[in-house]
Design a protein around this motif. Structure first.
Motif, mmCIF file in Angstrom:
data_model
loop_
_atom_site.group_PDB
_atom_site.id
_atom_site.type_symbol
_atom_site.label_atom_id
_atom_site.label_comp_id
_atom_site.label_asym_id
_atom_site.label_seq_id
_atom_site.Cartn_x
_atom_site.Cartn_y
_atom_site.Cartn_z
ATOM 1 N N THR A 1 30.143 35.910 45.002
ATOM 2 C CA THR A 1 29.386 34.615 45.586
ATOM 3 C C THR A 1 31.054 34.073 45.982
ATOM 4 O O THR A 1 32.108 34.063 45.602
ATOM 5 C CB THR A 1 29.160 33.946 44.470
ATOM 6 O OG1 THR A 1 27.729 34.710 44.112
ATOM 7 C CG2 THR A 1 28.816 32.502 44.658
ATOM 8 N N THR A 2 30.878 33.275 47.059
ATOM 9 C CA THR A 2 32.090 32.452 47.691
ATOM 10 C C THR A 2 31.576 30.934 47.461
ATOM 11 O O THR A 2 30.682 30.289 47.571
ATOM 12 C CB THR A 2 32.195 32.714 49.039
ATOM 13 O OG1 THR A 2 31.170 32.327 49.935
ATOM 14 C CG2 THR A 2 32.409 34.054 49.440
ATOM 15 N N ILE A 3 32.646 30.281 46.814
ATOM 16 C CA ILE A 3 32.607 28.825 46.252
ATOM 17 C C ILE A 3 33.831 28.138 47.087
ATOM 18 O O ILE A 3 34.970 28.398 46.999
ATOM 19 C CB ILE A 3 32.587 28.734 45.121
ATOM 20 C CG1 ILE A 3 31.531 29.279 44.202
ATOM 21 C CG2 ILE A 3 32.472 27.293 44.682
ATOM 22 C CD1 ILE A 3 31.718 29.464 42.656
ATOM 23 N N ARG A 4 33.573 26.965 47.691
ATOM 24 C CA ARG A 4 34.692 26.088 48.420
ATOM 25 C C ARG A 4 34.691 24.713 47.362
ATOM 26 O O ARG A 4 33.670 24.054 47.134
ATOM 27 C CB ARG A 4 34.024 25.622 49.666
ATOM 28 C CG ARG A 4 35.088 24.812 50.264
ATOM 29 C CD ARG A 4 36.029 25.418 51.205
ATOM 30 N NE ARG A 4 35.493 26.327 52.172
ATOM 31 C CZ ARG A 4 36.278 27.032 52.934
ATOM 32 N NH1 ARG A 4 37.616 27.107 52.869
ATOM 33 N NH2 ARG A 4 35.597 27.623 53.901
ATOM 34 N N ASP A 5 36.047 24.757 46.970
ATOM 35 C CA ASP A 5 36.083 23.570 45.867
ATOM 36 C C ASP A 5 36.486 22.204 46.659
ATOM 37 O O ASP A 5 36.440 22.192 47.992
ATOM 38 C CB ASP A 5 37.349 24.014 44.989
ATOM 39 C CG ASP A 5 38.582 24.211 45.734
ATOM 40 O OD1 ASP A 5 38.887 23.812 46.803
ATOM 41 O OD2 ASP A 5 39.644 24.738 44.865
ATOM 42 N N LEU A 6 36.836 21.227 46.051
ATOM 43 C CA LEU A 6 37.128 20.156 46.378
ATOM 44 C C LEU A 6 38.111 19.970 47.218
ATOM 45 O O LEU A 6 38.245 19.138 48.124
ATOM 46 C CB LEU A 6 37.093 18.905 45.237
ATOM 47 C CG LEU A 6 35.611 18.605 44.547
ATOM 48 C CD1 LEU A 6 35.872 17.716 43.622
ATOM 49 C CD2 LEU A 6 34.341 18.334 45.470
ATOM 50 N N GLY A 7 39.296 20.913 46.899
ATOM 51 C CA GLY A 7 40.404 20.894 47.618
ATOM 52 C C GLY A 7 40.496 21.759 49.052
ATOM 53 O O GLY A 7 41.298 21.862 49.595
#
Length: 306
Positions: free
Chosen positions: A173-179
């Motif tokens: 699963t790929t997750i894009r964080d706030l940064g």
């Protein structure tokens, strides 16, 4: 007479090897290919997007689609979920049909398949132990998709990474964080998931005030300012229920902290918290409430020594 009988037996054996068995093998191969093709077409139709509706494959499965999510994100979420589940079903169909075809061909040649099946079971167990992490990733990913624990566009917390889900696969699963960092999280390593995009969210606003400020008066001003802010166009669509004053959340030597809560749409809590905090701080300034002053140990030390 004996020569004619031998010739007849040879001709029967040759006919069996050159005509009958190849025909039987060809029939098994054709049946396997046709069965695989038909089942793949059925799976493709079940996973195909339909105008104005979700894929047929997802109808019997539960869906936890976030409230207020955009149509394009919802469609992308459903399409990826259906496509991933469909790829698993198609792979399973291919493996089953291929295995069946091979076993039937071996029986045509009078091969005892029982030892082969037993050996395949032993090899499967060995591979399972050797690739148990990979197997765990796939099984966990499959259950996540079936249960719809999260999908594309959801904001989730998996422990090491917090951000927006961009892709959901069987293994990763790929997750894009706030940064802006893109995290690749193996499904088998995800022990718990906090989904911030299902149901509703709660914005929590902490308001520190000085000890000299009247608490009751400050609470009234804060609640009135929060109610006024919740009706503004900037956040009105995000707010589900009117803000509530929880009261004093903590008391420290530096300040008394008031807490406000407001129920909002999933993923909108941060924007609402910022907007309400700004509105309350402006109201405090207009009322002349003193801001809390941090205690400095270096300044208090001489006074304490005296």
């Amino acid at each position: 007479m004996m020569y004619e009988t031998t010739a007849l037996e040879l001709s029967d054996g040759a006919r069996t090897w050159l005509i009958e068995r190849p025909i039987v093998i060809a029939v098994y191969v054709v049946v396997a290919l046709v069965l695989r093709f038909v089942l793949h077409r059925i799976i493709d139709r079940a996973t195909r997007d339909r105008p104005g509706g979700e894929p047929r494959l997802l109808k019997p499965l539960k869906e936890r689609l976030p409230a207020g999510v955009r149509d394009d994100i919802a469609a992308q979420r459903r399409a990826q979920r259906a496509r991933t589940i469909g790829s698993v079903l198609k792979s399973a169909v291919s493996i089953v049909t291929l295995t069946w075809c091979v076993l039937q061909i071996l029986t045509v040649f009078s091969v005892n398949v029982a030892p082969l099946v037993a050996s395949a079971g032993v090899v499967g167990v060995a591979l399972g132990f050797g690739a148990q992490n990979l197997v765990r990733d796939f099984l966990t990913g499959m259950f996540m998709l079936l249960e719809d624990q999260y999908g594309v566009g959801d904001i989730i917390d998996v422990g090491d990474a917090v951000g927006t889900v961009e892709t959901v696969g069987l293994r990763v699963t790929t997750i894009r964080d706030l940064g802006g960092t893109l995290w690749y999280c193996r499904n088998g390593e995800i022990a718990r998931v906090g989904n911030m995009s299902q149901g509703h969210a709660v914005g929590v606003v902490e308001l520190p005030i000085a000890h000299t400020t009247p608490v009751t008066r400050a609470a009234e001003v804060a609640l009135r300012a929060a109610l006024d802010a919740a009706g503004k166009d900037a956040i009105a669509e995000s707010v589900l229920e009117a803000p509530e004053l929880a009261g004093v959340s903590k008391v420290t030597p530096e300040a008394v902290t008031l807490r406000l809560t407001v129920q909002v749409k999933p993923g909108h809590q941060w924007a609402v918290e910022r907007f309400v905090s700004q509105a309350v701080l402006v109201a405090f300034d207009e009322m002349g409430f003193a801001a809390p002053v941090p205690l400095l140990s270096g300044v208090l030390a001489p006074a304490a020594a005296e």
